[in-house]
Design an enzyme around this catalytic site. Structure first.
Site, short mmCIF file in Angstrom:
data_model
loop_
_atom_site.label_atom_id
_atom_site.label_comp_id
_atom_site.label_asym_id
_atom_site.label_seq_id
_atom_site.Cartn_x
_atom_site.Cartn_y
_atom_site.Cartn_z
N GLU A 1 -7.14 0.52 -4.69
CA GLU A 1 -7.18 0.44 -3.23
C GLU A 1 -8.52 -0.06 -2.68
O GLU A 1 -8.54 -0.95 -1.83
CB GLU A 1 -6.83 1.81 -2.62
N LYS B 1 2.81 11.20 -3.31
CA LYS B 1 1.79 10.53 -4.14
C LYS B 1 0.91 11.53 -4.89
O LYS B 1 0.44 11.26 -5.99
CB LYS B 1 0.93 9.67 -3.22
N ASP C 1 -12.75 5.58 2.57
CA ASP C 1 -11.33 5.65 2.92
C ASP C 1 -10.96 7.07 3.34
O ASP C 1 -10.83 7.97 2.51
CB ASP C 1 -10.50 5.20 1.70
N ASP D 1 0.87 -1.16 0.00
CA ASP D 1 0.00 0.00 0.00
C ASP D 1 0.92 1.22 0.00
O ASP D 1 1.51 1.55 1.03
CB ASP D 1 -0.89 -0.04 1.26
P1 ADP Z 1 -2.99 7.60 4.00
O1 ADP Z 1 -3.95 6.66 3.36
O2 ADP Z 1 -3.21 9.02 3.58
O3 ADP Z 1 -1.57 7.16 3.86
P2 ADP Z 1 -3.61 6.63 6.70
O4 ADP Z 1 -4.70 5.73 6.30
O5 ADP Z 1 -2.35 6.03 7.17
O6 ADP Z 1 -3.31 7.70 5.57
O7 ADP Z 1 -4.20 7.60 7.82
C1 ADP Z 1 -3.43 8.54 8.49
C2 ADP Z 1 -4.35 9.38 9.35
O8 ADP Z 1 -5.00 8.55 10.31
C3 ADP Z 1 -3.63 10.46 10.13
O9 ADP Z 1 -4.33 11.69 10.04
C4 ADP Z 1 -3.68 9.92 11.55
O10 ADP Z 1 -3.67 10.97 12.51
C5 ADP Z 1 -5.01 9.21 11.55
N1 ADP Z 1 -5.09 8.24 12.66
C6 ADP Z 1 -4.27 7.20 12.92
N2 ADP Z 1 -4.65 6.57 14.04
C7 ADP Z 1 -5.74 7.24 14.52
C8 ADP Z 1 -6.59 7.09 15.68
N3 ADP Z 1 -6.38 6.14 16.57
N4 ADP Z 1 -7.61 7.96 15.81
C9 ADP Z 1 -7.83 8.93 14.91
N5 ADP Z 1 -7.05 9.13 13.84
C10 ADP Z 1 -6.03 8.30 13.63
MG MG Z 2 -4.54 4.98 2.42
#
Ligand code: ADP
Ligand code: MG
Length: 627
Positions: free
Chosen positions: A186, A87, A208, A25
């Site tokens: 995705e 990205k 998502d 991913d």
């Molecule tokens: P991307 O798909 O953009 O790479 P992610 O799916 O990894 O992103 O999500 C990252 C986001 O998720 C960040 O804003 C992070 O603060 C939030 N996040 C991660 N864990 C938690 C949680 N326990 N509660 C709320 N938000 C969270």
């Molecule tokens: Mg993602």
């Protein structure tokens, strides 16, 4: 001494050797790698036990660039050399990226093909190269964990990624030494992770919400194949905005003068961890140590946080509603899959469940679900699963269409359509009494047949003679799961049929495909004009042919010599205009001749009505009535 065993040809007793494949991913905020081991797909953590690799690359040293948390730590000190959200720039030109907030941190340039590049202290870096750094780290991690070189990888991309963005992702993987088995959407990966592909059919919504982006996709599963019905979302909405909402609230509470920029970033980081705590706790406290001279802390409750983010959550639901509308669903969504770290926020889960009136699926960690699904798909593609477990998900890379009069292309299946797919369109004959139809199948994005790739030709014969435009010929394009195209033509009134099968991607390399796409972008305006010219020429030709036939049949009887001469003069002018390049002369000539021949057409109509009536006696009419 043990005897050596020799197996019968083709029946080797050696157990099927397990191949090593991973799913990756490649996220905007975080990236992960997963693999199927012992029949289960799991993410592969780094040496510190963390599976998530922040998608951040730092170029402040000329030495090997640093990736992940180490790079993140250098962001404040070297903002222009620390690439985050790469990205967003994949496969994009500098102008496309212009509106993007992420660009604010960087110095951008473009390369000779117009693609964006970052100017760093070690030189210009392309988004593809930066993404390759992230992929290299995950590649190495997988090799170290699995103990051998990989046989292949499935990399995920957003469903809305266009051909250029997908190509850029593939290039990055190749640079990182990975063999790409397939790029996977995705949302499809997330659905696969939940095993939703084993159902016979169903409609799935994938919500998502990541760090900086929100994507909503509606998928339809039918006989093992996912079709993307619609995608939507907001490329500038995500968990980062939750953090900003908290940070702004803190400043408001303090009624303090604005913090220095570096301090604001600090505050956002603290807001982020407060937010993450509020996913499990009812309240938390945000330290102001080092941000304000007097230090201290400020409390934030979950209820308060929820009221801060409510407008943002509502915004995502509006996008969901639009996406549902675009998907034109007959019935409701069967499953809702939650993806992305921000769906950990309880209020988000509740709001989404309420909106779709379905308990969302959240057993699998929302951060990991995409990588897990990609790993399952990789395992199948590399050949580790027994037969029957074949998932085929693909899109056609270039539009498929056919040639219509005037050398124009009519696109039947647009590029990026998920296969298998069937599309049909009705055509008709061009000339009176036409009994055969030449079907010429072409591939490409251009408007003219001469600029497209010819795939196949066949003929439909045995059409009963009718006036032009009366025959109804249904042409059906069908692409099966292997990318095999079958085109069939059928005359609807008689049922005569003819068809041909071709393999559209045959002989085209990825490079040639992207070359064809590039050409369609750079010739867009020219193509439009050529199309217009061809359309007008066609119209003129039809008018001339029709009029010639009519004059031969009725000219002497229904027109005076003067009228006849006038029409012939205008026809000659139009023939000359058809040879020239000027569209407006051609258009004007056609209109003028059309007008001048209206009266003649009306007289022919009267004549044929008179003839029709003359052939029917009143007695005959009586007979019909009495029968
Ligand atoms: P991307 O798909 O953009 O790479 P992610 O799916 O990894 O992103 O999500 C990252 C986001 O998720 C960040 O804003 C992070 O603060 C939030 N996040 C991660 N864990 C938690 C949680 N326990 N509660 C709320 N938000 C969270
Ligand atoms: Mg993602």
């Amino acid at each position: 001494m043990a005897l050596l065993q020799i197996a019968e040809p083709g029946q080797s007793p050696v157990p099927h050797q397990v191949k090593l494949a991973v799913g990756i991913d490649l996220g905007t905020t975080n990236s992960l790698v997963a693999s199927v081991r012992g029949g289960r797909a799991t993410v592969l953590p780094d040496e510190q036990g963390s599976a998530m690799l922040p998608s951040v690359v730092n170029y402040s040293q000329a030495e090997a660039s640093r990736v992940g948390r180490a790079a993140q730590a250098l962001a404040a000190e070297h903002p222009a050399d620390t690439l985050v959200s790469v990205k967003r720039f994949m496969g994009r030109g500098r102008d496309d990226a212009a509106g993007d907030a992420a660009r604010a941190y960087y110095h951008l340039a473009d390369d000779d093909t117009g693609m964006v590049r970052f100017i760093t202290s070690v030189g210009e870096i392309s988004p593809v190269e930066a993404s390759a750094e992230i992929l290299k780290v995950l590649h190495r991690r997988a090799v170290d964990t699995l103990g051998n070189e990989l046989d292949g990888a499935v990399i995920t991309v957003p469903a809305y990624f266009d051909e250029a963005q997908r190509q850029a992702t593939k290039d990055a993987a190749t640079l990182a030494g990975l063999k790409v088995l397939r790029l996977l959407n995705e949302p499809t990966a997330a659905a696969v992770a939940y095993g939703l592909d084993s159902a016979e059919q169903g409609v799935i919504a994938v919500y998502d919400l990541g760090g900086g982006t929100f994507d909503i996709s509606i998928l339809r599963l039918h006989r093992g194949v996912f079709e993307v019905l619609a995608t939507g979302g907001d490329t500038a909405l995500g968990g980062d905005d939750f953090d900003a909402a908290i940070a702004d609230w803190v400043l408001q509470q303090l009624a303090a003068p604005e913090l220095a920029p570096g301090n604001y970033r600090q505050l956002q980081t603290r807001a982020r961890s407060a937010k993450e705590q509020l996913s499990t706790n009812d309240s938390t406290s945000i330290s102001l140590q080092g941000l304000l001279p007097e230090g201290g802390a400020i409390d934030l409750t979950r209820a308060e946080f929820e009221s801060l983010i409510q407008p943002l959550v509502k915004q995502t639901l509006r996008a969901c509603r639009r996406c549902l509308r675009d998907a034109e669903l007959a019935d409701t969504v069967d499953n809702v899959v939650m993806v992305g770290g921000s769906t950990r926020v309880p209020m988000v889960r509740e709001a989404v469940g309420e909106f779709f009136q379905r308990e969302p699926l959240l057993d699998i960690d929302p951060d990991q679900v995409v990588a897990v699904g990609a790993a399952i798909q990789a395992d199948i593609l590399v050949g580790n699963r027994p037969e029957g477990d074949l998932l085929l998900l693909d899109v056609i890379p270039l539009s498929l269409g056919l040639e219509t009069m005037g050398g124009l292309v009519e696109k039947i299946i647009p590029r990026n359509t998920t296969i298998p797919v069937t599309r049909a369109q009705e055509f008709t004959t061009f000339k009176d009494g036409q009994t055969a139809l030449a079907v010429h199948i072409v591939q490409g994005e251009r408007e003219l047949v001469s600029d497209s790739r010819s795939l196949a030709r066949f003929e439909l014969r045995g059409i009963p003679p009718m006036v032009a435009g009366a025959a109804r010929i249904l042409v059906t394009f069908q692409v099966d799961a292997d990318g095999l195209l079958n085109v069939a033509a059928r005359e609807e009134t008689t049922g005569v049929e003819s068809s041909v099968t071709v393999k559209p991607s045959f002989g085209l390399s990825d490079g040639e495909i992207s070359g064809m796409l590039q050409a369609s972008f750079s010739h867009a305006e020219e193509d439009k004009q050529a199309r217009q010219r061809a359309e007008h020429r066609l119209e003129a030709q039809q008018l001339l042919e029709g009029l010639e036939a009519a004059l031969a049949a009725d000219g002497d009887e229904l027109l005076s010599p003067d009228e006849c001469a006038e029409l012939h003069g205008l026809m000659q002018q139009l023939r000359l205009a058809m040879e020239g390049q000027d569209v407006s002369t051609l258009k004007a000539g056609t209109e003028q001749l059309g007008k001048a021949s209206e009266d003649f057409a009306a007289r022919r109509m009267d004549k044929s009505i008179r003839q029709a009536l003359a052939g029917v006696s009143l007695d005959a009419l009586d007979d019909e009535v009495s029968e």
